[in-house]
Design an enzyme around this catalytic site. Structure first.
Site, PDB file in Angstrom:
ATOM      1  N   GLU A 154      34.869 -22.743  -7.960  1.00  0.00           N
ATOM      2  CA  GLU A 154      33.806 -22.026  -7.260  1.00  0.00           C
ATOM      3  C   GLU A 154      33.349 -20.806  -8.070  1.00  0.00           C
ATOM      4  O   GLU A 154      34.044 -20.390  -9.005  1.00  0.00           O
ATOM      5  CB  GLU A 154      34.324 -21.573  -5.887  1.00  0.00           C
ATOM      6  CG  GLU A 154      34.646 -22.725  -4.935  1.00  0.00           C
ATOM      7  CD  GLU A 154      33.408 -23.326  -4.278  1.00  0.00           C
ATOM      8  OE1 GLU A 154      32.356 -23.445  -4.941  1.00  0.00           O
ATOM      9  OE2 GLU A 154      33.498 -23.706  -3.084  1.00  0.00           O
ATOM     10  N   ASP A 157      39.802 -33.351  -8.833  1.00  0.00           N
ATOM     11  CA  ASP A 157      40.224 -32.498  -7.716  1.00  0.00           C
ATOM     12  C   ASP A 157      40.626 -33.318  -6.490  1.00  0.00           C
ATOM     13  O   ASP A 157      40.388 -34.527  -6.421  1.00  0.00           O
ATOM     14  CB  ASP A 157      39.101 -31.505  -7.348  1.00  0.00           C
ATOM     15  CG  ASP A 157      37.720 -32.152  -7.292  1.00  0.00           C
ATOM     16  OD1 ASP A 157      37.635 -33.393  -7.166  1.00  0.00           O
ATOM     17  OD2 ASP A 157      36.727 -31.424  -7.353  1.00  0.00           O
ATOM     18  N   HIS A 162      29.236 -24.961  -9.007  1.00  0.00           N
ATOM     19  CA  HIS A 162      30.652 -25.280  -9.267  1.00  0.00           C
ATOM     20  C   HIS A 162      30.797 -26.630  -9.964  1.00  0.00           C
ATOM     21  O   HIS A 162      29.967 -27.530  -9.801  1.00  0.00           O
ATOM     22  CB  HIS A 162      31.510 -25.187  -7.997  1.00  0.00           C
ATOM     23  CG  HIS A 162      31.332 -26.241  -6.959  1.00  0.00           C
ATOM     24  ND1 HIS A 162      30.985 -25.978  -5.657  1.00  0.00           N
ATOM     25  CD2 HIS A 162      31.501 -27.591  -7.005  1.00  0.00           C
ATOM     26  CE1 HIS A 162      30.945 -27.092  -4.962  1.00  0.00           C
ATOM     27  NE2 HIS A 162      31.253 -28.094  -5.760  1.00  0.00           N
ATOM     28  N   ASP A 206      26.146 -24.351  -5.776  1.00  0.00           N
ATOM     29  CA  ASP A 206      26.397 -22.996  -6.268  1.00  0.00           C
ATOM     30  C   ASP A 206      26.847 -22.989  -7.731  1.00  0.00           C
ATOM     31  O   ASP A 206      27.347 -21.988  -8.235  1.00  0.00           O
ATOM     32  CB  ASP A 206      27.466 -22.312  -5.391  1.00  0.00           C
ATOM     33  CG  ASP A 206      28.758 -23.134  -5.306  1.00  0.00           C
ATOM     34  OD1 ASP A 206      28.856 -24.178  -5.984  1.00  0.00           O
ATOM     35  OD2 ASP A 206      29.670 -22.725  -4.560  1.00  0.00           O
TER      36      ASP A 206
HETATM   37  C1  GLP Z   1      32.318 -31.641  -4.589  1.00  0.00           C
HETATM   38  C2  GLP Z   1      33.157 -32.129  -5.758  1.00  0.00           C
HETATM   39  C3  GLP Z   1      32.431 -31.889  -7.054  1.00  0.00           C
HETATM   40  C4  GLP Z   1      31.042 -32.479  -6.964  1.00  0.00           C
HETATM   41  C5  GLP Z   1      30.269 -31.787  -5.883  1.00  0.00           C
HETATM   42  C6  GLP Z   1      28.837 -32.279  -5.747  1.00  0.00           C
HETATM   43  O1  GLP Z   1      32.343 -30.260  -4.457  1.00  0.00           O
HETATM   44  N1  GLP Z   1      34.423 -31.492  -5.823  1.00  0.00           N
HETATM   45  O2  GLP Z   1      33.167 -32.484  -8.121  1.00  0.00           O
HETATM   46  O3  GLP Z   1      30.385 -32.331  -8.189  1.00  0.00           O
HETATM   47  O4  GLP Z   1      30.971 -32.046  -4.678  1.00  0.00           O
HETATM   48  O5  GLP Z   1      28.781 -33.285  -4.803  1.00  0.00           O
HETATM   49  P1  GLP Z   1      27.539 -34.270  -4.580  1.00  0.00           P
HETATM   50  O6  GLP Z   1      27.562 -35.186  -5.724  1.00  0.00           O
HETATM   51  O7  GLP Z   1      27.857 -34.938  -3.274  1.00  0.00           O
HETATM   52  O8  GLP Z   1      26.323 -33.425  -4.529  1.00  0.00           O
END
Ligand code: GLP
Length: 255
Positions: A141, A67, A136, A134
């Site tokens: 989402e 992404d 995702h 959440d």
């Molecule tokens: C963002 C990314 C996700 C990732 C998530 C969790 O939303 N797009 O791919 O899994 O963050 O982030 P973190 O690893 O900082 O908890």
């Protein structure tokens, strides 16, 4: 789903790095799906170490990131392009690194091209995933279609709030993104999802033991034939089947 419960976050990252290196050592021209976020920092650090110690050669590997934010130029300090360059791509040479190009104005065409590029490389061998609070995956989402493909999405206010910590004080966090879809992720031949710490406890319980539901996009992985979930003791703390998952690994039989 193979759930592996490890001691802590660093142990999760080391195990993920070991599995990625195994994949590349088995197949030099592997296609990897890569993720961003705090969870991946330790994974990429360990991959860089392996490369420096000549344990890992990625020169034939192609990567596709999950992404990217819309409205941030690739060189913006908070873009996922910059994150990937800082943590991995500037330190380990790859054959090719692809990240959704959100500076394109024709999003529909760009997303279709991204899907075609994945197909053109023969599909993703190993997809790395983090987990949102959440539930995702990528930026899919809650209420994302479980058969979605790469497309434009709007983030929830909660995710925008969580991601604020990565942006300088006062700078707006984009709420539009380009993300691989859930069906895109499900087509990867193998999936490796990582999560650790208190903030992931509920999402892990919903994903592993809850119903398959668009309300928890990661729960779609219950349908994936080769999905491994690497978590720490804390993230596992609401799993009713935790003892069974530990029992499986204490009595591991290679199938
Ligand atoms: C963002 C990314 C996700 C990732 C998530 C969790 O939303 N797009 O791919 O899994 O963050 O982030 P973190 O690893 O900082 O908890």
């Amino acid at each position: 789903m193979d759930v592996v419960i490890l001691k802590d976050g660093p142990a999760v990252c080391k195990e993920a790095s070991r599995r990625i290196a195994d994949q590349v050592n088995r197949k030099a021209d592997s296609v990897l799906g890569l993720a961003t976020g705090n969870t991946m920092v330790g994974v990429y650090k360990d991959l860089v170490r392996r490369h420096r110690e000549a344990e890992l050669d990625c020169s034939e590997v192609t990567t596709f990131n999950l992404d990217e934010y819309v409205g941030l130029a690739p060189e913006h300090p908070c873009s996922y392009h910059t994150y990937m360059n800082e943590h991995l791509f500037s330190k380990v040479p790859f054959f090719r690194n692809l990240i959704p190009d959100s500076s394109e104005t024709n999003f529909v065409q760009m997303c279709a091209d991204y899907e075609a590029q994945i197909q053109g490389c023969g599909g993703i061998d190993l997809q790395l995933l983090g987990l949102g609070r959440d539930g995702h995956i990528g930026f899919n989402e809650p209420c994302s279609s479980l058969s979605s493909r790469t497309r434009l999405k709007t983030l929830t206010p909660m995710t925008v709030g969580t991601n604020k910590r990565h942006f300088p004080e006062g700078q707006p966090v984009p709420y539009h993104v380009i993300t691989m879809g859930i069906a895109t992720i499900m087509e990867a031949r193998e999936v490796l999802l990582l999560a650790f710490g208190e903030s992931k406890v509920d999402a892990i319980a919903a994903m592993v033991e809850g119903p398959v539901s668009a309300m928890c996009p990661a729960s779609a992985l219950q349908y994936h034939p080769h999905c491994t979930v690497l978590i720490d003791e804390v993230a596992a703390s609401k799993l009713k089947m935790a003892d069974y998952f530990r029992f499986i690994h204490q009595n591991w039989l290679e199938g």
